[in-house]
Design an enzyme around this catalytic site. Structure first.
Site, short mmCIF file in Angstrom:
data_model
loop_
_atom_site.label_atom_id
_atom_site.label_comp_id
_atom_site.label_asym_id
_atom_site.label_seq_id
_atom_site.Cartn_x
_atom_site.Cartn_y
_atom_site.Cartn_z
N HIS A 173 1.18 -1.41 -0.14
CA HIS A 173 -0.39 -0.30 -0.26
C HIS A 173 1.17 1.18 -0.20
CE1 HIS A 173 -3.81 -2.89 1.00
NE2 HIS A 173 -4.01 -1.46 0.94
N HIS B 120 0.94 -2.75 9.45
CA HIS B 120 2.21 -2.59 9.27
C HIS B 120 2.92 -1.48 10.49
CE1 HIS B 120 2.41 -3.64 5.03
NE2 HIS B 120 1.28 -3.26 4.67
#
Length: 271
Positions: free
Chosen positions: A38, A85
């Protein structure tokens, strides 16, 4: 995206532990964490948009310089907020993308010219993307990463093949270099209406193509490879089903975006 997904399956760093992290998203929890794809896409898209449009259209560079950090930071910070993350994953994804852009950006025009003009470009494009997909499927056991990788490669192959056909039938012609950069057309009611119409028609057509291809490819792949199709989700965990389903379906989506949809616009007079 392909390099990011493959790198995840090679490094194999797990997602942040929960607890202490509160995970607000679990769909991609089966994927590995490093680097954040991403963050990679959130970095690559705005930078590439500015690099590829600034010399083509007249607009203040400051707009692009504002867009890049805003887009990038919103995407990157959202992945930390969602618990998917660590900060290290985000930094690695950002730096990885900068490295990829530095290496590949000088070859963009060369690749684009090959895709459009080379006689055997579609065969080479399809073969190369399919080979990359088969390689990525051998890196690890099933996860959403494999399906996303096949989807990315299929889309890329379809877009490249569509641009080849579009160029060779003369559907969309590039303006000559001596008239660049192009001035922005004035925003009128007619122009705004055409833009909205193009969005609606294009999106509906692409969604229809995606649905039709999905209904065809999954049962067909199951039948060819003798895989039970009662549980579609379980059947898609087999490489023999997921690779052709994702690759063919999103290949047609990409082909529609760069050829079929522009042809419809040309045919009904809203190009």
């Amino acid at each position: 995206m392909y390099l990011g997904q493959c790198t995840k399956d090679i490094i194999r760093w797990p997602r942040p532990a929960s607890p202490p992290v509160v995970k607000l998203e679990v769909f991609y929890n089966s994927e590995y964490s490093m680097p954040s794809t991403h963050a990679m896409s959130g970095t690559a898209i705005p930078i590439a948009m500015v690099l590829l449009t600034y010399g083509r259209w007249q607009y203040p560079l400051i707009y692009g310089l504002i867009l890049i950090p805003c887009w990038c930071s919103l995407v990157c910070l959202s992945r930390i907020y969602m618990g998917m993350h660590s900060i290290l994953d985000i930094i690695a994804g950002f730096l990885y993308t900068i490295l990829i852009l530095i290496i590949f950006y000088p070859f963009v025009d060369l690749i684009d010219n090959f895709n459009q003009t080379h006689k055997y470009a579609p065969l080479i494009i399809i073969g190369l993307h399919l080979a990359l997909g088969i390689f990525s499927f051998t890196l690890d056991t099933w996860s959403t990463s494999r399906g996303d990788t096949a989807e990315i490669l299929g889309s890329g192959a379809g877009i490249a093949c569509g641009s080849h056909v579009t160029y060779n039938v003369g559907l969309i012609l590039d303006p000559s270099l001596d008239i660049l950069p192009l001035a922005r057309p004035p925003i009128t009611v007619t122009l705004f209406g055409k833009a909205i119409l193009r969005i609606l028609i294009g999106m509906v057509f692409v969604l229809i193509v995606r649905d039709i291809m999905k209904r065809i490819t999954i049962p067909l792949a199951c039948k060819i490879f003798n895989i039970p199709c009662d549980d579609v989700r379980k059947a898609r965990q087999h490489m023999e089903v997921e690779l052709p389903y994702r690759y063919i379906t999103y290949g047609m989506v990409g082909f529609s975006i760069t050829f079929l949809v522009p042809y419809i616009f040309f045919f009904i007079g809203i190009s």
